[in-house]
Write an enzyme that holds these catalytic residues in place. Sequence first.
Site, PDB file in Angstrom:
ATOM      1  N   ASN A 138       0.859  -1.192   0.000  1.00 14.79           N
ATOM      2  CA  ASN A 138       0.000   0.000   0.000  1.00 14.79           C
ATOM      3  C   ASN A 138       0.890   1.235   0.000  1.00 14.79           C
ATOM      4  O   ASN A 138       1.368   1.684   1.038  1.00 14.79           O
ATOM      5  CB  ASN A 138      -0.927  -0.004   1.217  1.00 14.79           C
ATOM      6  CG  ASN A 138      -1.947   1.104   1.167  1.00 14.79           C
ATOM      7  OD1 ASN A 138      -1.763   2.100   0.484  1.00 14.79           O
ATOM      8  ND2 ASN A 138      -3.036   0.939   1.899  1.00 14.79           N
ATOM      9  N   ASP A 139       1.090   1.795  -1.188  1.00 10.73           N
ATOM     10  CA  ASP A 139       1.972   2.958  -1.322  1.00 10.73           C
ATOM     11  C   ASP A 139       1.499   4.157  -0.516  1.00 10.73           C
ATOM     12  O   ASP A 139       2.251   5.116  -0.324  1.00 10.73           O
ATOM     13  CB  ASP A 139       2.070   3.376  -2.796  1.00 10.73           C
ATOM     14  CG  ASP A 139       2.965   2.457  -3.601  1.00 10.73           C
ATOM     15  OD1 ASP A 139       3.778   1.752  -2.991  1.00 10.73           O
ATOM     16  OD2 ASP A 139       2.844   2.426  -4.829  1.00 10.73           O
ATOM     17  N   CYS A 140       0.233   4.137  -0.090  1.00 11.10           N
ATOM     18  CA  CYS A 140      -0.321   5.292   0.617  1.00 11.10           C
ATOM     19  C   CYS A 140      -0.244   5.164   2.133  1.00 11.10           C
ATOM     20  O   CYS A 140      -0.696   6.055   2.858  1.00 11.10           O
ATOM     21  CB  CYS A 140      -1.768   5.514   0.187  1.00 11.10           C
ATOM     22  SG  CYS A 140      -1.911   5.932  -1.554  1.00 11.10           S
ATOM     23  N   ASN A 176       2.163   5.647   4.491  1.00  9.45           N
ATOM     24  CA  ASN A 176       3.502   6.252   4.528  1.00  9.45           C
ATOM     25  C   ASN A 176       3.890   6.562   5.970  1.00  9.45           C
ATOM     26  O   ASN A 176       3.756   7.693   6.436  1.00  9.45           O
ATOM     27  CB  ASN A 176       3.531   7.534   3.687  1.00  9.45           C
ATOM     28  CG  ASN A 176       2.799   7.375   2.368  1.00  9.45           C
ATOM     29  OD1 ASN A 176       1.771   7.996   2.162  1.00  9.45           O
ATOM     30  ND2 ASN A 176       3.304   6.518   1.504  1.00  9.45           N
TER      31      ASN A 176
END
Length: 809
Positions: free
Chosen positions: A480-482, A484
């Site tokens: 999940n690149d989001c 962070n």
Amino acid sequence: MRFFDDVNKEYVINVPTTPYPWINYLGTENFFSLISNTAGGYCFYRDARLRRITRYRYNNVPIDVGGRYFYIYDNGDFWAPGWSPVKRELESYECRHGLGYTKITGKRNGIKAEVTFFVPLSYNGEVQKVVLKNEGQDKKKITLFSFVEFCLWNAYDDMTNFQRNFSTGEVEIEGSVIYHKTEYKERRNHYAFYSVNAKISGFDSDRDSFIGLYNGFDAPQAVVNGKSNNSVADGWAPVASHSIEIELNPGEQKEFVFILGYVENKDEEKWESKGVINKKKAYAMIEQFDTVSKVDSAFEELKSYWNSLLSKYSLESHDEKLNRMVNIWNQYQCMVTFNMSRSASYFESGIGRGMGFRDSNQDLLGFVHQIPERARERLLDLAATQLEDGGAYHQYQPLTKKGNNEIGGNFNDDPLWLILATAAYIKETGDYSILKEQVPFNNDPAKADTMFEHLTRSFYHVVNNLGPHGLPLIGRADWNDCLNLNCFSTVPDESFQTTTSKDGKVAESVMIAGMFVFIGKDYVKLCEYMGLEEEAKKAQQHIDTMKETIIKHGYDGEWFLRAYDDFGRKIGSNENEEGKIFIESQGFCVMAEIGLEDGKALKAMDSVKKYLDTPYGLVLQNPAFTKYYIEYGEISTYPAGYKENAGIFCHNNAWIICAETVLGRGDMAFEYYSKIAPAYTEEISDIHKLEPYVYAQMIAGKDAKRHGEAKNSWLTGTAAWNFVAISQWILGVKPDYDGLRIDPCIPNAWDGYKVTRYFRGSTYEITVKNPNHVSKGVTKITVDGNEINGSVLPVFNDGKTHKVEVIMG
């Protein structure tokens, strides 16, 4: 008015105003086109950013403006076969999106115009066959106008650098061919051309001359006037438009072949004479399709190519929707994601992203059975972008095959995907030789080592980057690149995914931990094959330790945690006010069989059903975030119910489908599968909005005002993972190191089905019978009439067809 034509493997659209432009992809190797149901879109050679051939304006008003257009001028009236951009009412309209081609037909004033668009195999150009027929009672005199607008190669520069670009456009016109040679005399060795196999009455190559400075594509001045201007582009915006005057008697039809092509020349062969480009390759390309019969032959060859690819795995079941997903559209989408990764669609502009490392590894799972030799090449390309510590560039450019420095690495799930994809390739092919291939690190030949060494460094990248709880550090992000957890951004316009404000030594991912256990077993198997028994034992100890760590620090009573943040606080816990449960760690931990013995896995999957399920699929987390959590990053910036903030992220739904089969719950697995499979959602197209024949990345979740509406279609890992979920985990025909493993997990009500599977040189016709109506369990398998022990079909590699009968019970 819209329907699947399964016999012809086409989706048919009879009203041009679809809820959103519904597109198709043309091309199989180097030259690619995107085309909408009204002929919008663009094309490029290999790299959608660096070799863009035609221009497209994203986010335009009205939507989907710009494409390859044909206009028909008929005694003052003018119209387009695809309705757009003129939007004159048609007597009839039809778009047929097929496998690698699109056919658009329009009729007005007794003239029927049919245009077939496709990219022939091993050809760097888009071929357009135009058939005009007079279906009226009177003789017709019409003028056919073609039109494309050239992009100035680098799509990003093309849309930003106007002080230069308005002064660089150059063309040559020779006969019925318009050549786009902007920047060719400098550093470029390539040009494009647009040709027609007929004598033309006029042309235009300057956009403002053709369209008129204050006109739009809907009413170009040349078409309104019924006559070309014979303009030659000199700076400004180069285009290519032919005009052909045509007479048609009642019942008569005429056919034309247009080619939009791309040519590269060696530096020493660039010029025919001073200032005149070398056109030899263009001449050869034009000659290759200078007659309709040659085009028709190439078109049939393309159809045979796709039929051959799709024959590698086919299903006969009682459910026609399931058959069309498995046999046609899901496998077709898998091949498109192989070609494109996440680079070029109507949502991905082809400008900001190259080929994704994790994306391409996962995409391989869905196409390796179709083109294993190209899967091998892709794996070696991906491994070459790996860094010496086992990490990897997150993306690479397809033209250069080099890592993207702007994005960099440190997405800590990336290394594990390389192990999974390589194992999938070996299971499919039995080709262990790939492990001995010499592959560079960071594309530096001086730093080359074996592919197996690359996998070893992938495995130990996790082992060497553990956090305070002994769980894997998340780095910039995991899948999940989001999410962070090391960004802590307060600045607008700052990238959540490339900005790191923390040292990254605290925030941990339970999802990567589950992946490590699930994927690690393949690394152990490969160690054993290489004769590295001690390394295999050592690796297994790391896996066993991780499994214990997940149980101790990664379980929250009723489900698996998602992560720990930079403060060491739980994410995806009952202790949280929002985001109490996430989908990803439930899927991977149960796929890894963690908590299977003591009921933890069962509790986790029951919690998924209780908290994440909706009529349109499983949401990513619940409850949705309603404020910005600086310690979480981009995931909490989206409105509730969209994208990663409790949207239905279809990609990870597949992991839950697979996990349900681990528990033996075939009814639940198939329920989740059918909620997001496009063929099952066609009836709600007005809600879903996007193409009803391919998966979308995201569907708006239950917290959204537009619940059920999709975004980001075509280029999503959903395609590969859902094909794996249905073909291997539900239908249960799964490649393994020693052969095809048979382990179905289906709805109780099913009587059975038949799968025909090509595998390592033989065809297996597998008939599954379910007389006792169970979900899981096999009591007997016979191959060619002989019962076998266990559940793995032997490898014959004899070019023959083998009959397999599977009795469930």
